[in-house]
Scaffold this active site. Structure first.
Site, PDB file in Angstrom:
ATOM      1  N   ASP A   1      60.656  19.107  32.560  1.00 31.30           N
ATOM      2  CA  ASP A   1      62.049  18.681  32.446  1.00 31.30           C
ATOM      3  C   ASP A   1      62.303  18.283  31.003  1.00 31.30           C
ATOM      4  OD1 ASP A   1      62.654  19.075  35.133  1.00 31.30           O
ATOM      5  OD2 ASP A   1      62.275  17.003  35.693  1.00 31.30           O
TER       6      ASP A   1
ATOM      7  N   ASP B   1      66.965  23.031  37.676  1.00 35.74           N
ATOM      8  CA  ASP B   1      67.687  21.996  38.429  1.00 35.74           C
ATOM      9  C   ASP B   1      69.189  22.250  38.397  1.00 35.74           C
ATOM     10  OD1 ASP B   1      65.290  20.680  38.989  1.00 35.74           O
ATOM     11  OD2 ASP B   1      65.461  19.358  37.254  1.00 35.74           O
TER      12      ASP B   1
END
Length: 183
Positions: free
Chosen positions: A129, A145
């Site tokens: 991330d 995401d």
């Protein structure tokens, strides 16, 4: 008297497969390329940088959970779930007699994002991330995401607006093009 009703666009299977497939591949490639770039930058000493000042910064995070760091420690379950999402998407888009364009678009994005994060889980044991909001407290996230979240919302809105949910859907379903196959 001529029937002047506007016919709703009912995507044929070839259109469904092409659009969902293109979005699947696009989200998967952009997700994986940006994750490789971030991991390479971190290995070269990168820590963080403003991306959109005051809104978004780039900051590396190893996520062992699901979207937005939820469900840590269940990585294998999320890999299976990603596979289930892909299978559901294929079966649904193939078998549903009437779908909306938004359902096709959203499901392609959702499946691409799910597989993008599953690849990370299988290869590294975590998801890379790197987008961090600076104006609110929010979990660090990635392109996959975005595909999962936006794709789910778009698919849901598309389902609500689907021609299958309108008056006369049964008759249209019987007449809907099936992409040249016979059932």
């Amino acid at each position: 008297m001529a029937d002047n009703k506007i016919k709703p666009f009912v995507p044929e299977r070839a259109w469904r497969a092409a659009v969902a497939g293109i979005l699947f591949v696009a989200f998967l490639i952009v997700d994986q390329v940006t994750k490789v770039m971030m991991r390479d930058a971190v290995s070269a000493g990168f820590t963080s940088a403003d991306f959109i000042p005051g809104i978004l910064e780039l900051r590396f995070a190893m996520n062992t959970g699901a979207a937005f760091s939820l469900g840590e420690g269940f990585g294998f379950v999320f890999v299976i779930l990603a596979l289930a999402v892909v299978v559901f998407t294929i079966v649904y888009l193939w078998r549903a007699p009437l779908v909306s364009r938004l359902e096709v678009i959203g499901l392609g994005m959702l499946a691409g994002g799910a597989v993008g994060n599953a690849i990370d889980r299988m290869l590294f044991g975590f998801v890379t991330d790197f987008f961090a909001t600076t104006f609110i407290s929010f979990p660090v996230f990635n392109v996959a995401d975005i595909g999962i979240t936006c794709g789910a919302v778009i698919a849901f809105v598309g389902f609500l607006l689907s021609p299958a949910n309108r008056e006369g859907a049964d008759e249209r379903a019987e007449k809907a093009p099936r992409g040249g196959d016979s059932r």
